[in-house]
Design a protein around this motif. Structure first.
Motif, PDB file in Angstrom:
ATOM      1  N   VAL A  13       0.812  -1.211   0.000  1.00 18.21           N
ATOM      2  CA  VAL A  13       0.000   0.000   0.000  1.00 18.21           C
ATOM      3  C   VAL A  13       0.850   1.269   0.000  1.00 18.21           C
ATOM      4  N   SER A  14       1.797   1.380   0.940  1.00 18.05           N
ATOM      5  CA  SER A  14       2.532   2.632   1.114  1.00 18.05           C
ATOM      6  C   SER A  14       4.019   2.561   0.818  1.00 18.05           C
ATOM      7  N   ASN A  15       4.551   1.396   0.450  1.00 17.23           N
ATOM      8  CA  ASN A  15       5.977   1.222   0.193  1.00 17.23           C
ATOM      9  C   ASN A  15       6.807   1.567   1.426  1.00 17.23           C
ATOM     10  N   VAL A  16       6.333   1.081   2.578  1.00 18.05           N
ATOM     11  CA  VAL A  16       7.043   1.318   3.825  1.00 18.05           C
ATOM     12  C   VAL A  16       7.415   0.010   4.508  1.00 18.05           C
ATOM     13  N   ASN A  17       6.486  -0.904   4.667  1.00 16.32           N
ATOM     14  CA  ASN A  17       6.750  -2.072   5.489  1.00 16.32           C
ATOM     15  C   ASN A  17       6.954  -3.346   4.676  1.00 16.32           C
ATOM     16  N   ARG A  18       5.872  -3.957   4.208  1.00 16.18           N
ATOM     17  CA  ARG A  18       5.981  -5.280   3.574  1.00 16.18           C
ATOM     18  C   ARG A  18       6.798  -5.274   2.287  1.00 16.18           C
ATOM     19  N   ARG A  34      12.750  -3.857  -7.236  1.00 13.29           N
ATOM     20  CA  ARG A  34      12.287  -2.522  -6.864  1.00 13.29           C
ATOM     21  C   ARG A  34      11.010  -2.694  -6.068  1.00 13.29           C
ATOM     22  N   SER A  35      10.679  -1.705  -5.279  1.00 11.76           N
ATOM     23  CA  SER A  35       9.468  -1.783  -4.468  1.00 11.76           C
ATOM     24  C   SER A  35       8.648  -0.509  -4.628  1.00 11.76           C
ATOM     25  N   PHE A  36       7.337  -0.675  -4.408  1.00 13.34           N
ATOM     26  CA  PHE A  36       6.403   0.423  -4.658  1.00 13.34           C
ATOM     27  C   PHE A  36       5.216   0.355  -3.706  1.00 13.34           C
ATOM     28  N   GLY A  37       4.460   1.446  -3.694  1.00 10.19           N
ATOM     29  CA  GLY A  37       3.166   1.509  -3.039  1.00 10.19           C
ATOM     30  C   GLY A  37       2.128   1.889  -4.074  1.00 10.19           C
ATOM     31  N   THR A  38       0.857   1.781  -3.723  1.00 11.25           N
ATOM     32  CA  THR A  38      -0.203   2.091  -4.691  1.00 11.25           C
ATOM     33  C   THR A  38      -1.134   3.222  -4.258  1.00 11.25           C
ATOM     34  N   GLU A  39      -1.103   3.600  -3.010  1.00 10.51           N
ATOM     35  CA  GLU A  39      -2.036   4.617  -2.522  1.00 10.51           C
ATOM     36  C   GLU A  39      -1.607   6.015  -2.970  1.00 10.51           C
ATOM     37  N   SER A  40      -2.454   6.994  -2.720  1.00 11.84           N
ATOM     38  CA  SER A  40      -2.143   8.371  -3.099  1.00 11.84           C
ATOM     39  C   SER A  40      -1.163   9.024  -2.125  1.00 11.84           C
ATOM     40  N   HIS A  41      -1.109   8.508  -0.891  1.00 11.33           N
ATOM     41  CA  HIS A  41      -0.208   9.032   0.134  1.00 11.33           C
ATOM     42  C   HIS A  41       0.364   7.887   0.962  1.00 11.33           C
ATOM     43  N   GLU A  96       8.012   5.022  -3.503  1.00 13.00           N
ATOM     44  CA  GLU A  96       7.654   5.260  -4.899  1.00 13.00           C
ATOM     45  C   GLU A  96       6.269   4.677  -5.150  1.00 13.00           C
ATOM     46  N   ARG A  97       5.512   5.352  -6.016  1.00 16.70           N
ATOM     47  CA  ARG A  97       4.188   4.846  -6.410  1.00 16.70           C
ATOM     48  C   ARG A  97       4.332   3.987  -7.653  1.00 16.70           C
ATOM     49  N   PHE A  98       3.693   2.833  -7.643  1.00 11.78           N
ATOM     50  CA  PHE A  98       3.745   1.936  -8.795  1.00 11.78           C
ATOM     51  C   PHE A  98       3.186   2.610 -10.046  1.00 11.78           C
ATOM     52  N   GLU A 113      -4.824  -8.374  -1.686  1.00  8.20           N
ATOM     53  CA  GLU A 113      -5.697  -8.438  -2.856  1.00  8.20           C
ATOM     54  C   GLU A 113      -6.034  -7.064  -3.427  1.00  8.20           C
ATOM     55  N   ARG A 114      -6.284  -6.073  -2.591  1.00  7.01           N
ATOM     56  CA  ARG A 114      -6.634  -4.749  -3.131  1.00  7.01           C
ATOM     57  C   ARG A 114      -5.452  -4.115  -3.861  1.00  7.01           C
ATOM     58  N   VAL A 115      -4.224  -4.415  -3.430  1.00  7.34           N
ATOM     59  CA  VAL A 115      -3.031  -3.920  -4.119  1.00  7.34           C
ATOM     60  C   VAL A 115      -2.894  -4.645  -5.465  1.00  7.34           C
ATOM     61  N   TYR A 116      -3.129  -5.946  -5.459  1.00  8.13           N
ATOM     62  CA  TYR A 116      -3.131  -6.750  -6.692  1.00  8.13           C
ATOM     63  C   TYR A 116      -4.111  -6.144  -7.700  1.00  8.13           C
ATOM     64  N   ASP A 117      -5.328  -5.874  -7.247  1.00  7.91           N
ATOM     65  CA  ASP A 117      -6.348  -5.301  -8.130  1.00  7.91           C
ATOM     66  C   ASP A 117      -5.894  -3.964  -8.714  1.00  7.91           C
ATOM     67  N   THR A 118      -5.286  -3.123  -7.900  1.00  9.24           N
ATOM     68  CA  THR A 118      -4.807  -1.815  -8.361  1.00  9.24           C
ATOM     69  C   THR A 118      -3.705  -1.970  -9.396  1.00  9.24           C
ATOM     70  N   VAL A 119      -2.766  -2.875  -9.154  1.00 11.58           N
ATOM     71  CA  VAL A 119      -1.649  -3.090 -10.084  1.00 11.58           C
ATOM     72  C   VAL A 119      -2.165  -3.628 -11.418  1.00 11.58           C
ATOM     73  N   VAL A 120      -3.031  -4.631 -11.371  1.00 11.79           N
ATOM     74  CA  VAL A 120      -3.577  -5.209 -12.608  1.00 11.79           C
ATOM     75  C   VAL A 120      -4.380  -4.156 -13.375  1.00 11.79           C
TER      76      VAL A 120
END
Length: 184
Positions: A13-18, A34-41, A96-98, A113-120
């Protein structure tokens, strides 16, 4: 073996923990990751439940660390956020945002799953240019992510071997993974 290094992205979600923990582990194993997050903040746990501390993705991990240190050193030391931000800063400057990334990957692992949905959804909305496949796989980070990446890196034909490998990993983990193929 693949002719070039396996290019891996890990997204939470935020590119901080997992995603950053997986980034750290895979990088130590010599993988191109590389790693990323998907949220707006970027949202971090705040001093009270349901009151996150929110940062823009342009904020560096060091800036977040220093801000939290000034605001409540004891709280953010106790909940582990300062430790996490310190680790992250040693890996890369900031989150970084994906959706803002134009690089190509062979495999993208998502952490929920919600991150998966956003990426797809994001990949499917992009104009296809090269028709290069990218496998998007959702799994808990602890679900043998390292094993999958190493097996794929050593594979003669990742495209042919991925399905079989995922089935083996699903059997080992006792649960199934979401998986789809998108194209660049």
């Amino acid at each position: 073996m693949l002719s070039s290094p396996l290019r891996v992205a890990v997204v939470c979600v935020s590119n901080v923990n997992r995603s950053m923990e997986a980034h750290s582990i895979l990088r130590r194993k010599g993988l191109s990751v590389r790693s990323f997050g998907t949220e707006s903040h970027v949202r971090l746990p705040g001093p009270r439940p349901h009151r996150p501390v929110v940062y823009d993705f342009a904020t560096t991990y060091k800036e977040m660390y220093n801000d939290l240190l000034r605001n409540d050193r004891e709280c953010y030391t106790r909940n582990g956020i300062l430790h996490i931000l310190g680790r992250n800063e040693r890996i890369k400057p900031g989150p970084e945002r994906f959706q803002d990334c134009t690089d190509f990957f062979d495999v993208i692992f998502t952490c929920e799953e919600r991150v998966y949905d956003t990426v797809v959804e994001d990949l499917c909305s992009r104009e296809q240019q090269t028709f290069q496949p990218v496998h998007v796989i959702n799994m808990d980070i602890q679900d043998t992510l390292e094993d999958i990446c190493q097996c794929l890196q050593q594979s003669d034909d990742m495209e042919d071997n991925l399905e079989e490998l995922l089935l083996q990993m699903e059997e080992k983990a006792g649960k199934s993974f979401l998986h789809t193929v998108c194209f660049y």
